[in-house]
Motif scaffolding. Structure first.
Motif, PDB file in Angstrom:
ATOM      1  N   THR A  80       0.856  -1.184   0.000  1.00 21.66           N
ATOM      2  CA  THR A  80       0.000   0.000   0.000  1.00 21.66           C
ATOM      3  C   THR A  80       0.890   1.232   0.000  1.00 21.66           C
ATOM      4  O   THR A  80       2.089   1.139   0.280  1.00 21.66           O
ATOM      5  CB  THR A  80      -0.929   0.059   1.233  1.00 21.66           C
ATOM      6  OG1 THR A  80      -0.132   0.220   2.411  1.00 21.66           O
ATOM      7  CG2 THR A  80      -1.800  -1.188   1.344  1.00 21.66           C
ATOM      8  N   ASP A  81       0.288   2.378  -0.266  1.00 18.22           N
ATOM      9  CA  ASP A  81       1.090   3.609  -0.280  1.00 18.22           C
ATOM     10  C   ASP A  81       1.454   4.077   1.129  1.00 18.22           C
ATOM     11  O   ASP A  81       2.281   4.973   1.282  1.00 18.22           O
ATOM     12  CB  ASP A  81       0.382   4.721  -1.057  1.00 18.22           C
ATOM     13  CG  ASP A  81      -1.007   5.061  -0.519  1.00 18.22           C
ATOM     14  OD1 ASP A  81      -1.492   4.358   0.388  1.00 18.22           O
ATOM     15  OD2 ASP A  81      -1.620   6.024  -1.032  1.00 18.22           O
ATOM     16  N   GLY A  87      -4.134   1.887   3.630  1.00 14.25           N
ATOM     17  CA  GLY A  87      -3.551   2.552   2.471  1.00 14.25           C
ATOM     18  C   GLY A  87      -4.146   1.996   1.207  1.00 14.25           C
ATOM     19  O   GLY A  87      -4.854   0.980   1.208  1.00 14.25           O
ATOM     20  N   PRO A  89      -4.221  -0.151  -1.907  1.00  7.26           N
ATOM     21  CA  PRO A  89      -3.493  -1.413  -2.087  1.00  7.26           C
ATOM     22  C   PRO A  89      -3.064  -1.693  -3.520  1.00  7.26           C
ATOM     23  O   PRO A  89      -3.626  -1.162  -4.484  1.00  7.26           O
ATOM     24  CB  PRO A  89      -4.520  -2.448  -1.627  1.00  7.26           C
ATOM     25  CG  PRO A  89      -5.839  -1.855  -2.020  1.00  7.26           C
ATOM     26  CD  PRO A  89      -5.682  -0.363  -1.833  1.00  7.26           C
ATOM     27  N   ILE A 198     -10.176   3.605   0.458  1.00 13.37           N
ATOM     28  CA  ILE A 198      -9.274   2.492   0.767  1.00 13.37           C
ATOM     29  C   ILE A 198     -10.056   1.189   0.881  1.00 13.37           C
ATOM     30  O   ILE A 198      -9.647   0.151   0.346  1.00 13.37           O
ATOM     31  CB  ILE A 198      -8.479   2.794   2.052  1.00 13.37           C
ATOM     32  CG1 ILE A 198      -7.395   3.842   1.764  1.00 13.37           C
ATOM     33  CG2 ILE A 198      -7.846   1.518   2.627  1.00 13.37           C
ATOM     34  CD1 ILE A 198      -6.737   4.419   2.993  1.00 13.37           C
ATOM     35  N   TRP A 202      -9.510  -2.163  -1.482  1.00 16.81           N
ATOM     36  CA  TRP A 202      -9.279  -3.542  -1.035  1.00 16.81           C
ATOM     37  C   TRP A 202     -10.341  -4.487  -1.592  1.00 16.81           C
ATOM     38  O   TRP A 202     -10.035  -5.614  -1.999  1.00 16.81           O
ATOM     39  CB  TRP A 202      -9.256  -3.618   0.491  1.00 16.81           C
ATOM     40  CG  TRP A 202      -7.959  -3.211   1.115  1.00 16.81           C
ATOM     41  CD1 TRP A 202      -7.713  -2.124   1.899  1.00 16.81           C
ATOM     42  CD2 TRP A 202      -6.708  -3.917   1.026  1.00 16.81           C
ATOM     43  NE1 TRP A 202      -6.400  -2.087   2.291  1.00 16.81           N
ATOM     44  CE2 TRP A 202      -5.759  -3.179   1.781  1.00 16.81           C
ATOM     45  CE3 TRP A 202      -6.305  -5.090   0.390  1.00 16.81           C
ATOM     46  CZ2 TRP A 202      -4.432  -3.587   1.905  1.00 16.81           C
ATOM     47  CZ3 TRP A 202      -4.972  -5.490   0.513  1.00 16.81           C
ATOM     48  CH2 TRP A 202      -4.061  -4.750   1.265  1.00 16.81           C
TER      49      TRP A 202
END
Length: 270
Positions: A80-81, A87, A89, A198, A202
């Motif tokens: 992730t970032d 974050g 993904p 986020i 995901w």
């Protein structure tokens, strides 16, 4: 008389300030006292939080350089970032399964002091603006991300497990479900930790990811202050030719580790 500091447990999904506010509600006799934490924990991390009380808050700098100990879980082939599950993904589309010996070699490779960039999602200021705001504003490419020294004294492999796609999705979804909501103006740019986008990211990733095995390994890390577990996971994964992130972070000790004479270590921990 109140103590100069207390150590409280910050649960996963809570901010350090939220943890202090909850503790004060549970201990109303401390409610009037100024309180500040020494050594923050990310919202997705849990564990020991050192809270200074009253006049001790003025000595915060004395406490922020204390060594730390963490137990972290690293999952391979995902990134992730932010370096943790909170974050945006990305999937590496490879299946990486290093053996115990390979993991131990990777852990030995990160011991000592290394010069590394600050995480993009950190509070390190550049030009008067924290890096995480540069990241949210999309201006990271206009600045030079500064570097700093990270020192790791010890890293011990505690265990390895293999998690199927469905099980990993359940763990990440459960972790994200406890992220606190906030209406604070300071959180507006990040859209409340960006948690809605986020979560959607995901869901999209797992809808396209085949049922497979993901390796998760648990490590105990003793380190100097200022060492980011989120970037350590990425560095470890890179040694296996893949990506990685911290599935969980737990701070287990705060304190100083000093060698005294030839007979061993004196440990002061909180």
């Amino acid at each position: 008389m109140h103590p100069p500091y207390v150590v409280i447990h910050k649960p996963r999904g809570e901010t350090p300030l939220g943890a202090i506010e909850r503790w004060k509600l549970e201990r109303p006799d401390y409610a009037p006292l100024p309180a500040s934490y020494a050594g923050r924990l990310d919202p997705m991390a849990e564990g020991k939080l050192l809270v200074l009380l009253g006049d001790e808050c003025r000595k915060q700098k004395r406490y922020t350089k204390l060594d730390k100990e963490y137990v972290i879980e690293v999952v391979l082939d995902l990134a992730t970032d932010t370096g943790d599950v909170l974050g945006l993904p990305a999937y590496a589309a490879v299946e990486t399964q290093p053996g115990h010996d390979a993991i131990k070699r990777a852990l030995r490779s990160v011991l000592g002091t290394h010069r590394v960039p600050y995480p993009a999602f950190s509070s390190k200021p550049v030009g008067g603006t924290p890096l995480f705001l540069h990241a949210l504003q999309g201006t990271l490419d206009t600045i030079t991300i500064p570097e700093h020294d990270e020192t790791i004294y010890g890293a011990k492999l505690l265990g390895v497990e293999v998690v199927r796609t469905t099980g990993l999705e359940e763990r990440i979804t459960s972790a994200l479900s406890i992220v606190p909501r906030s209406a604070e103006p300071s959180k507006a740019l990040g859209a409340d930790f960006r948690q809605d986008v986020i979560r959607a990211g995901w869901r999209a990733l797992f809808s396209l990811t085949p049922e497979r095995s993901f390796m998760v390994f648990k490590v105990r890390v003793r380190c100097a202050s200022g060492t980011y577990m989120r970037t350590l996971a990425s560095r470890l994964a890179k040694s296996f030719g893949t990506t990685g992130l911290t599935l969980s972070i737990t701070r287990t000790k705060i304190g100083m580790y000093r060698k005294i004479g030839p007979f061993g270590f004196w440990v002061r921990s909180y």
